[in-house]
Design an enzyme around this catalytic site. Structure first.
Site, PDB file in Angstrom:
ATOM      1  CG  ASP A  72      -4.130  -2.087  -6.504  1.00 18.03           C
ATOM      2  OD1 ASP A  72      -2.800  -1.847  -6.907  1.00 18.03           O
ATOM      3  OD2 ASP A  72      -5.087  -1.270  -7.088  1.00 18.03           O
ATOM      4  N   GLY A  73      -1.676  -1.770  -4.552  1.00 22.22           N
ATOM      5  CA  GLY A  73      -1.189  -0.742  -3.438  1.00 22.22           C
ATOM      6  C   GLY A  73      -1.881   0.613  -3.668  1.00 22.22           C
ATOM      7  CD  GLU A 110       0.737  -1.312  -6.903  1.00 18.80           C
ATOM      8  OE1 GLU A 110       0.742  -2.457  -6.708  1.00 18.80           O
ATOM      9  OE2 GLU A 110       0.183  -0.220  -7.276  1.00 18.80           O
ATOM     10  CG  ASP A 132      -2.692  -1.712 -10.717  1.00 18.35           C
ATOM     11  OD1 ASP A 132      -1.660  -2.102 -10.038  1.00 18.35           O
ATOM     12  OD2 ASP A 132      -3.262  -1.209 -10.593  1.00 18.35           O
ATOM     13  CG  HIS A 186      -8.630   1.800 -12.892  1.00 19.49           C
ATOM     14  ND1 HIS A 186      -9.444   1.694 -11.738  1.00 19.49           N
ATOM     15  CD2 HIS A 186      -7.535   2.570 -12.399  1.00 19.49           C
ATOM     16  CE1 HIS A 186      -8.932   2.301 -10.585  1.00 19.49           C
ATOM     17  NE2 HIS A 186      -7.619   2.908 -11.009  1.00 19.49           N
ATOM     18  CG  ASP A 196      -8.063   0.515  -7.521  1.00 18.58           C
ATOM     19  OD1 ASP A 196      -7.085   0.924  -7.756  1.00 18.58           O
ATOM     20  OD2 ASP A 196      -9.236   1.340  -7.890  1.00 18.58           O
TER      21      ASP A 196
END
Length: 213
Positions: A72-73, A110, A132, A186, A196
């Site tokens: 994640d970024g 990301e 995501d 989420h 995240d």
């Protein structure tokens, strides 16, 4: 330290900033922006992904080690301070990496998360990447082959943005069998939520790269 993973190596971060590729459109809603697609596409909200336990690795017949990589970024301001996070899991072993960049974009973070994950793999593996970001997932599966064929030009003949990071990621993935799996942000995936939180903590701090065994 586990032999699966390499120690982090120092390198200069890239200074170019970029926005999502405008000519790439969602086949479901026609959005011309991967981030817009993630936020606004009703088809995405209702789509049901094939379910597998959040920490379950796929069965591998190639003899290669099965590694799960969750990335994640995050970016505060976009452009602005950013953070990335990566979790690697192999059997009962896991390694966690995260880092900070003082001025960047969300998309670059990301990509950076994926790059940092693949840098740690010391041998060819069968890797399931959970992200995501459709910018990363669809970029690797759909857009990258076209960009390379077109000489790194987009449909409107403008240069591909973030080419420097795309080229690094493309090179790093070559030895591996890679499955790119998108999950909605989420949505309750524990490892994605973990990454995240880590990425966002670095985006809002002057943090240094950390690794946790």
């Amino acid at each position: 330290m586990y032999s699966m993973y390499d120690a982090p190596s120092d390198r200069d971060y890239y200074e170019q900033f970029a926005e999502p590729e405008p000519e790439e459109r969602c086949l479901d809603c026609g959005a011309n922006d991967c981030e817009e697609h993630e936020e606004n596409c009703e088809a995405n909200r209702s789509a049901e992904e094939p379910q597998r336990g959040p920490n379950e690795l796929p069965l591998i017949s190639s003899g290669k080690k099965a590694v799960m990589m969750v990335i994640d970024g995050a970016c505060s301001g976009n452009p602005g301070p950013g953070g990335w996070a990566c979790l690697l899991r192999f059997g009962n072993h896991e390694r966690e990496y995260s880092g900070h960049h003082p001025e960047t974009t969300n998309n670059r973070m990301e990509l950076e998360a994926a790059i940092q994950g693949f840098r740690r793999l010391k041998e060819a593996c069968s890797v399931t990447v959970i992200t995501d970001s459709q910018y990363v997932q669809r970029g690797m599966l759909e857009y990258l082959p076209r960009w390379k064929t077109n000489g790194w030009l987009r449909g409107n003949r403008d240069p591909v943005r973030n080419r420097d990071l795309w080229e690094v990621l493309d090179s790093l993935t070559q030895p591996h069998e890679v499955t790119w799996k998108w999950v909605r942000g989420h949505s309750g995936h524990p490892d994605q939520e973990r990454c995240d939180r880590l990425a966002n903590s670095h985006a809002t701090s002057t943090g240094h790269q950390v690794q946790i065994a």
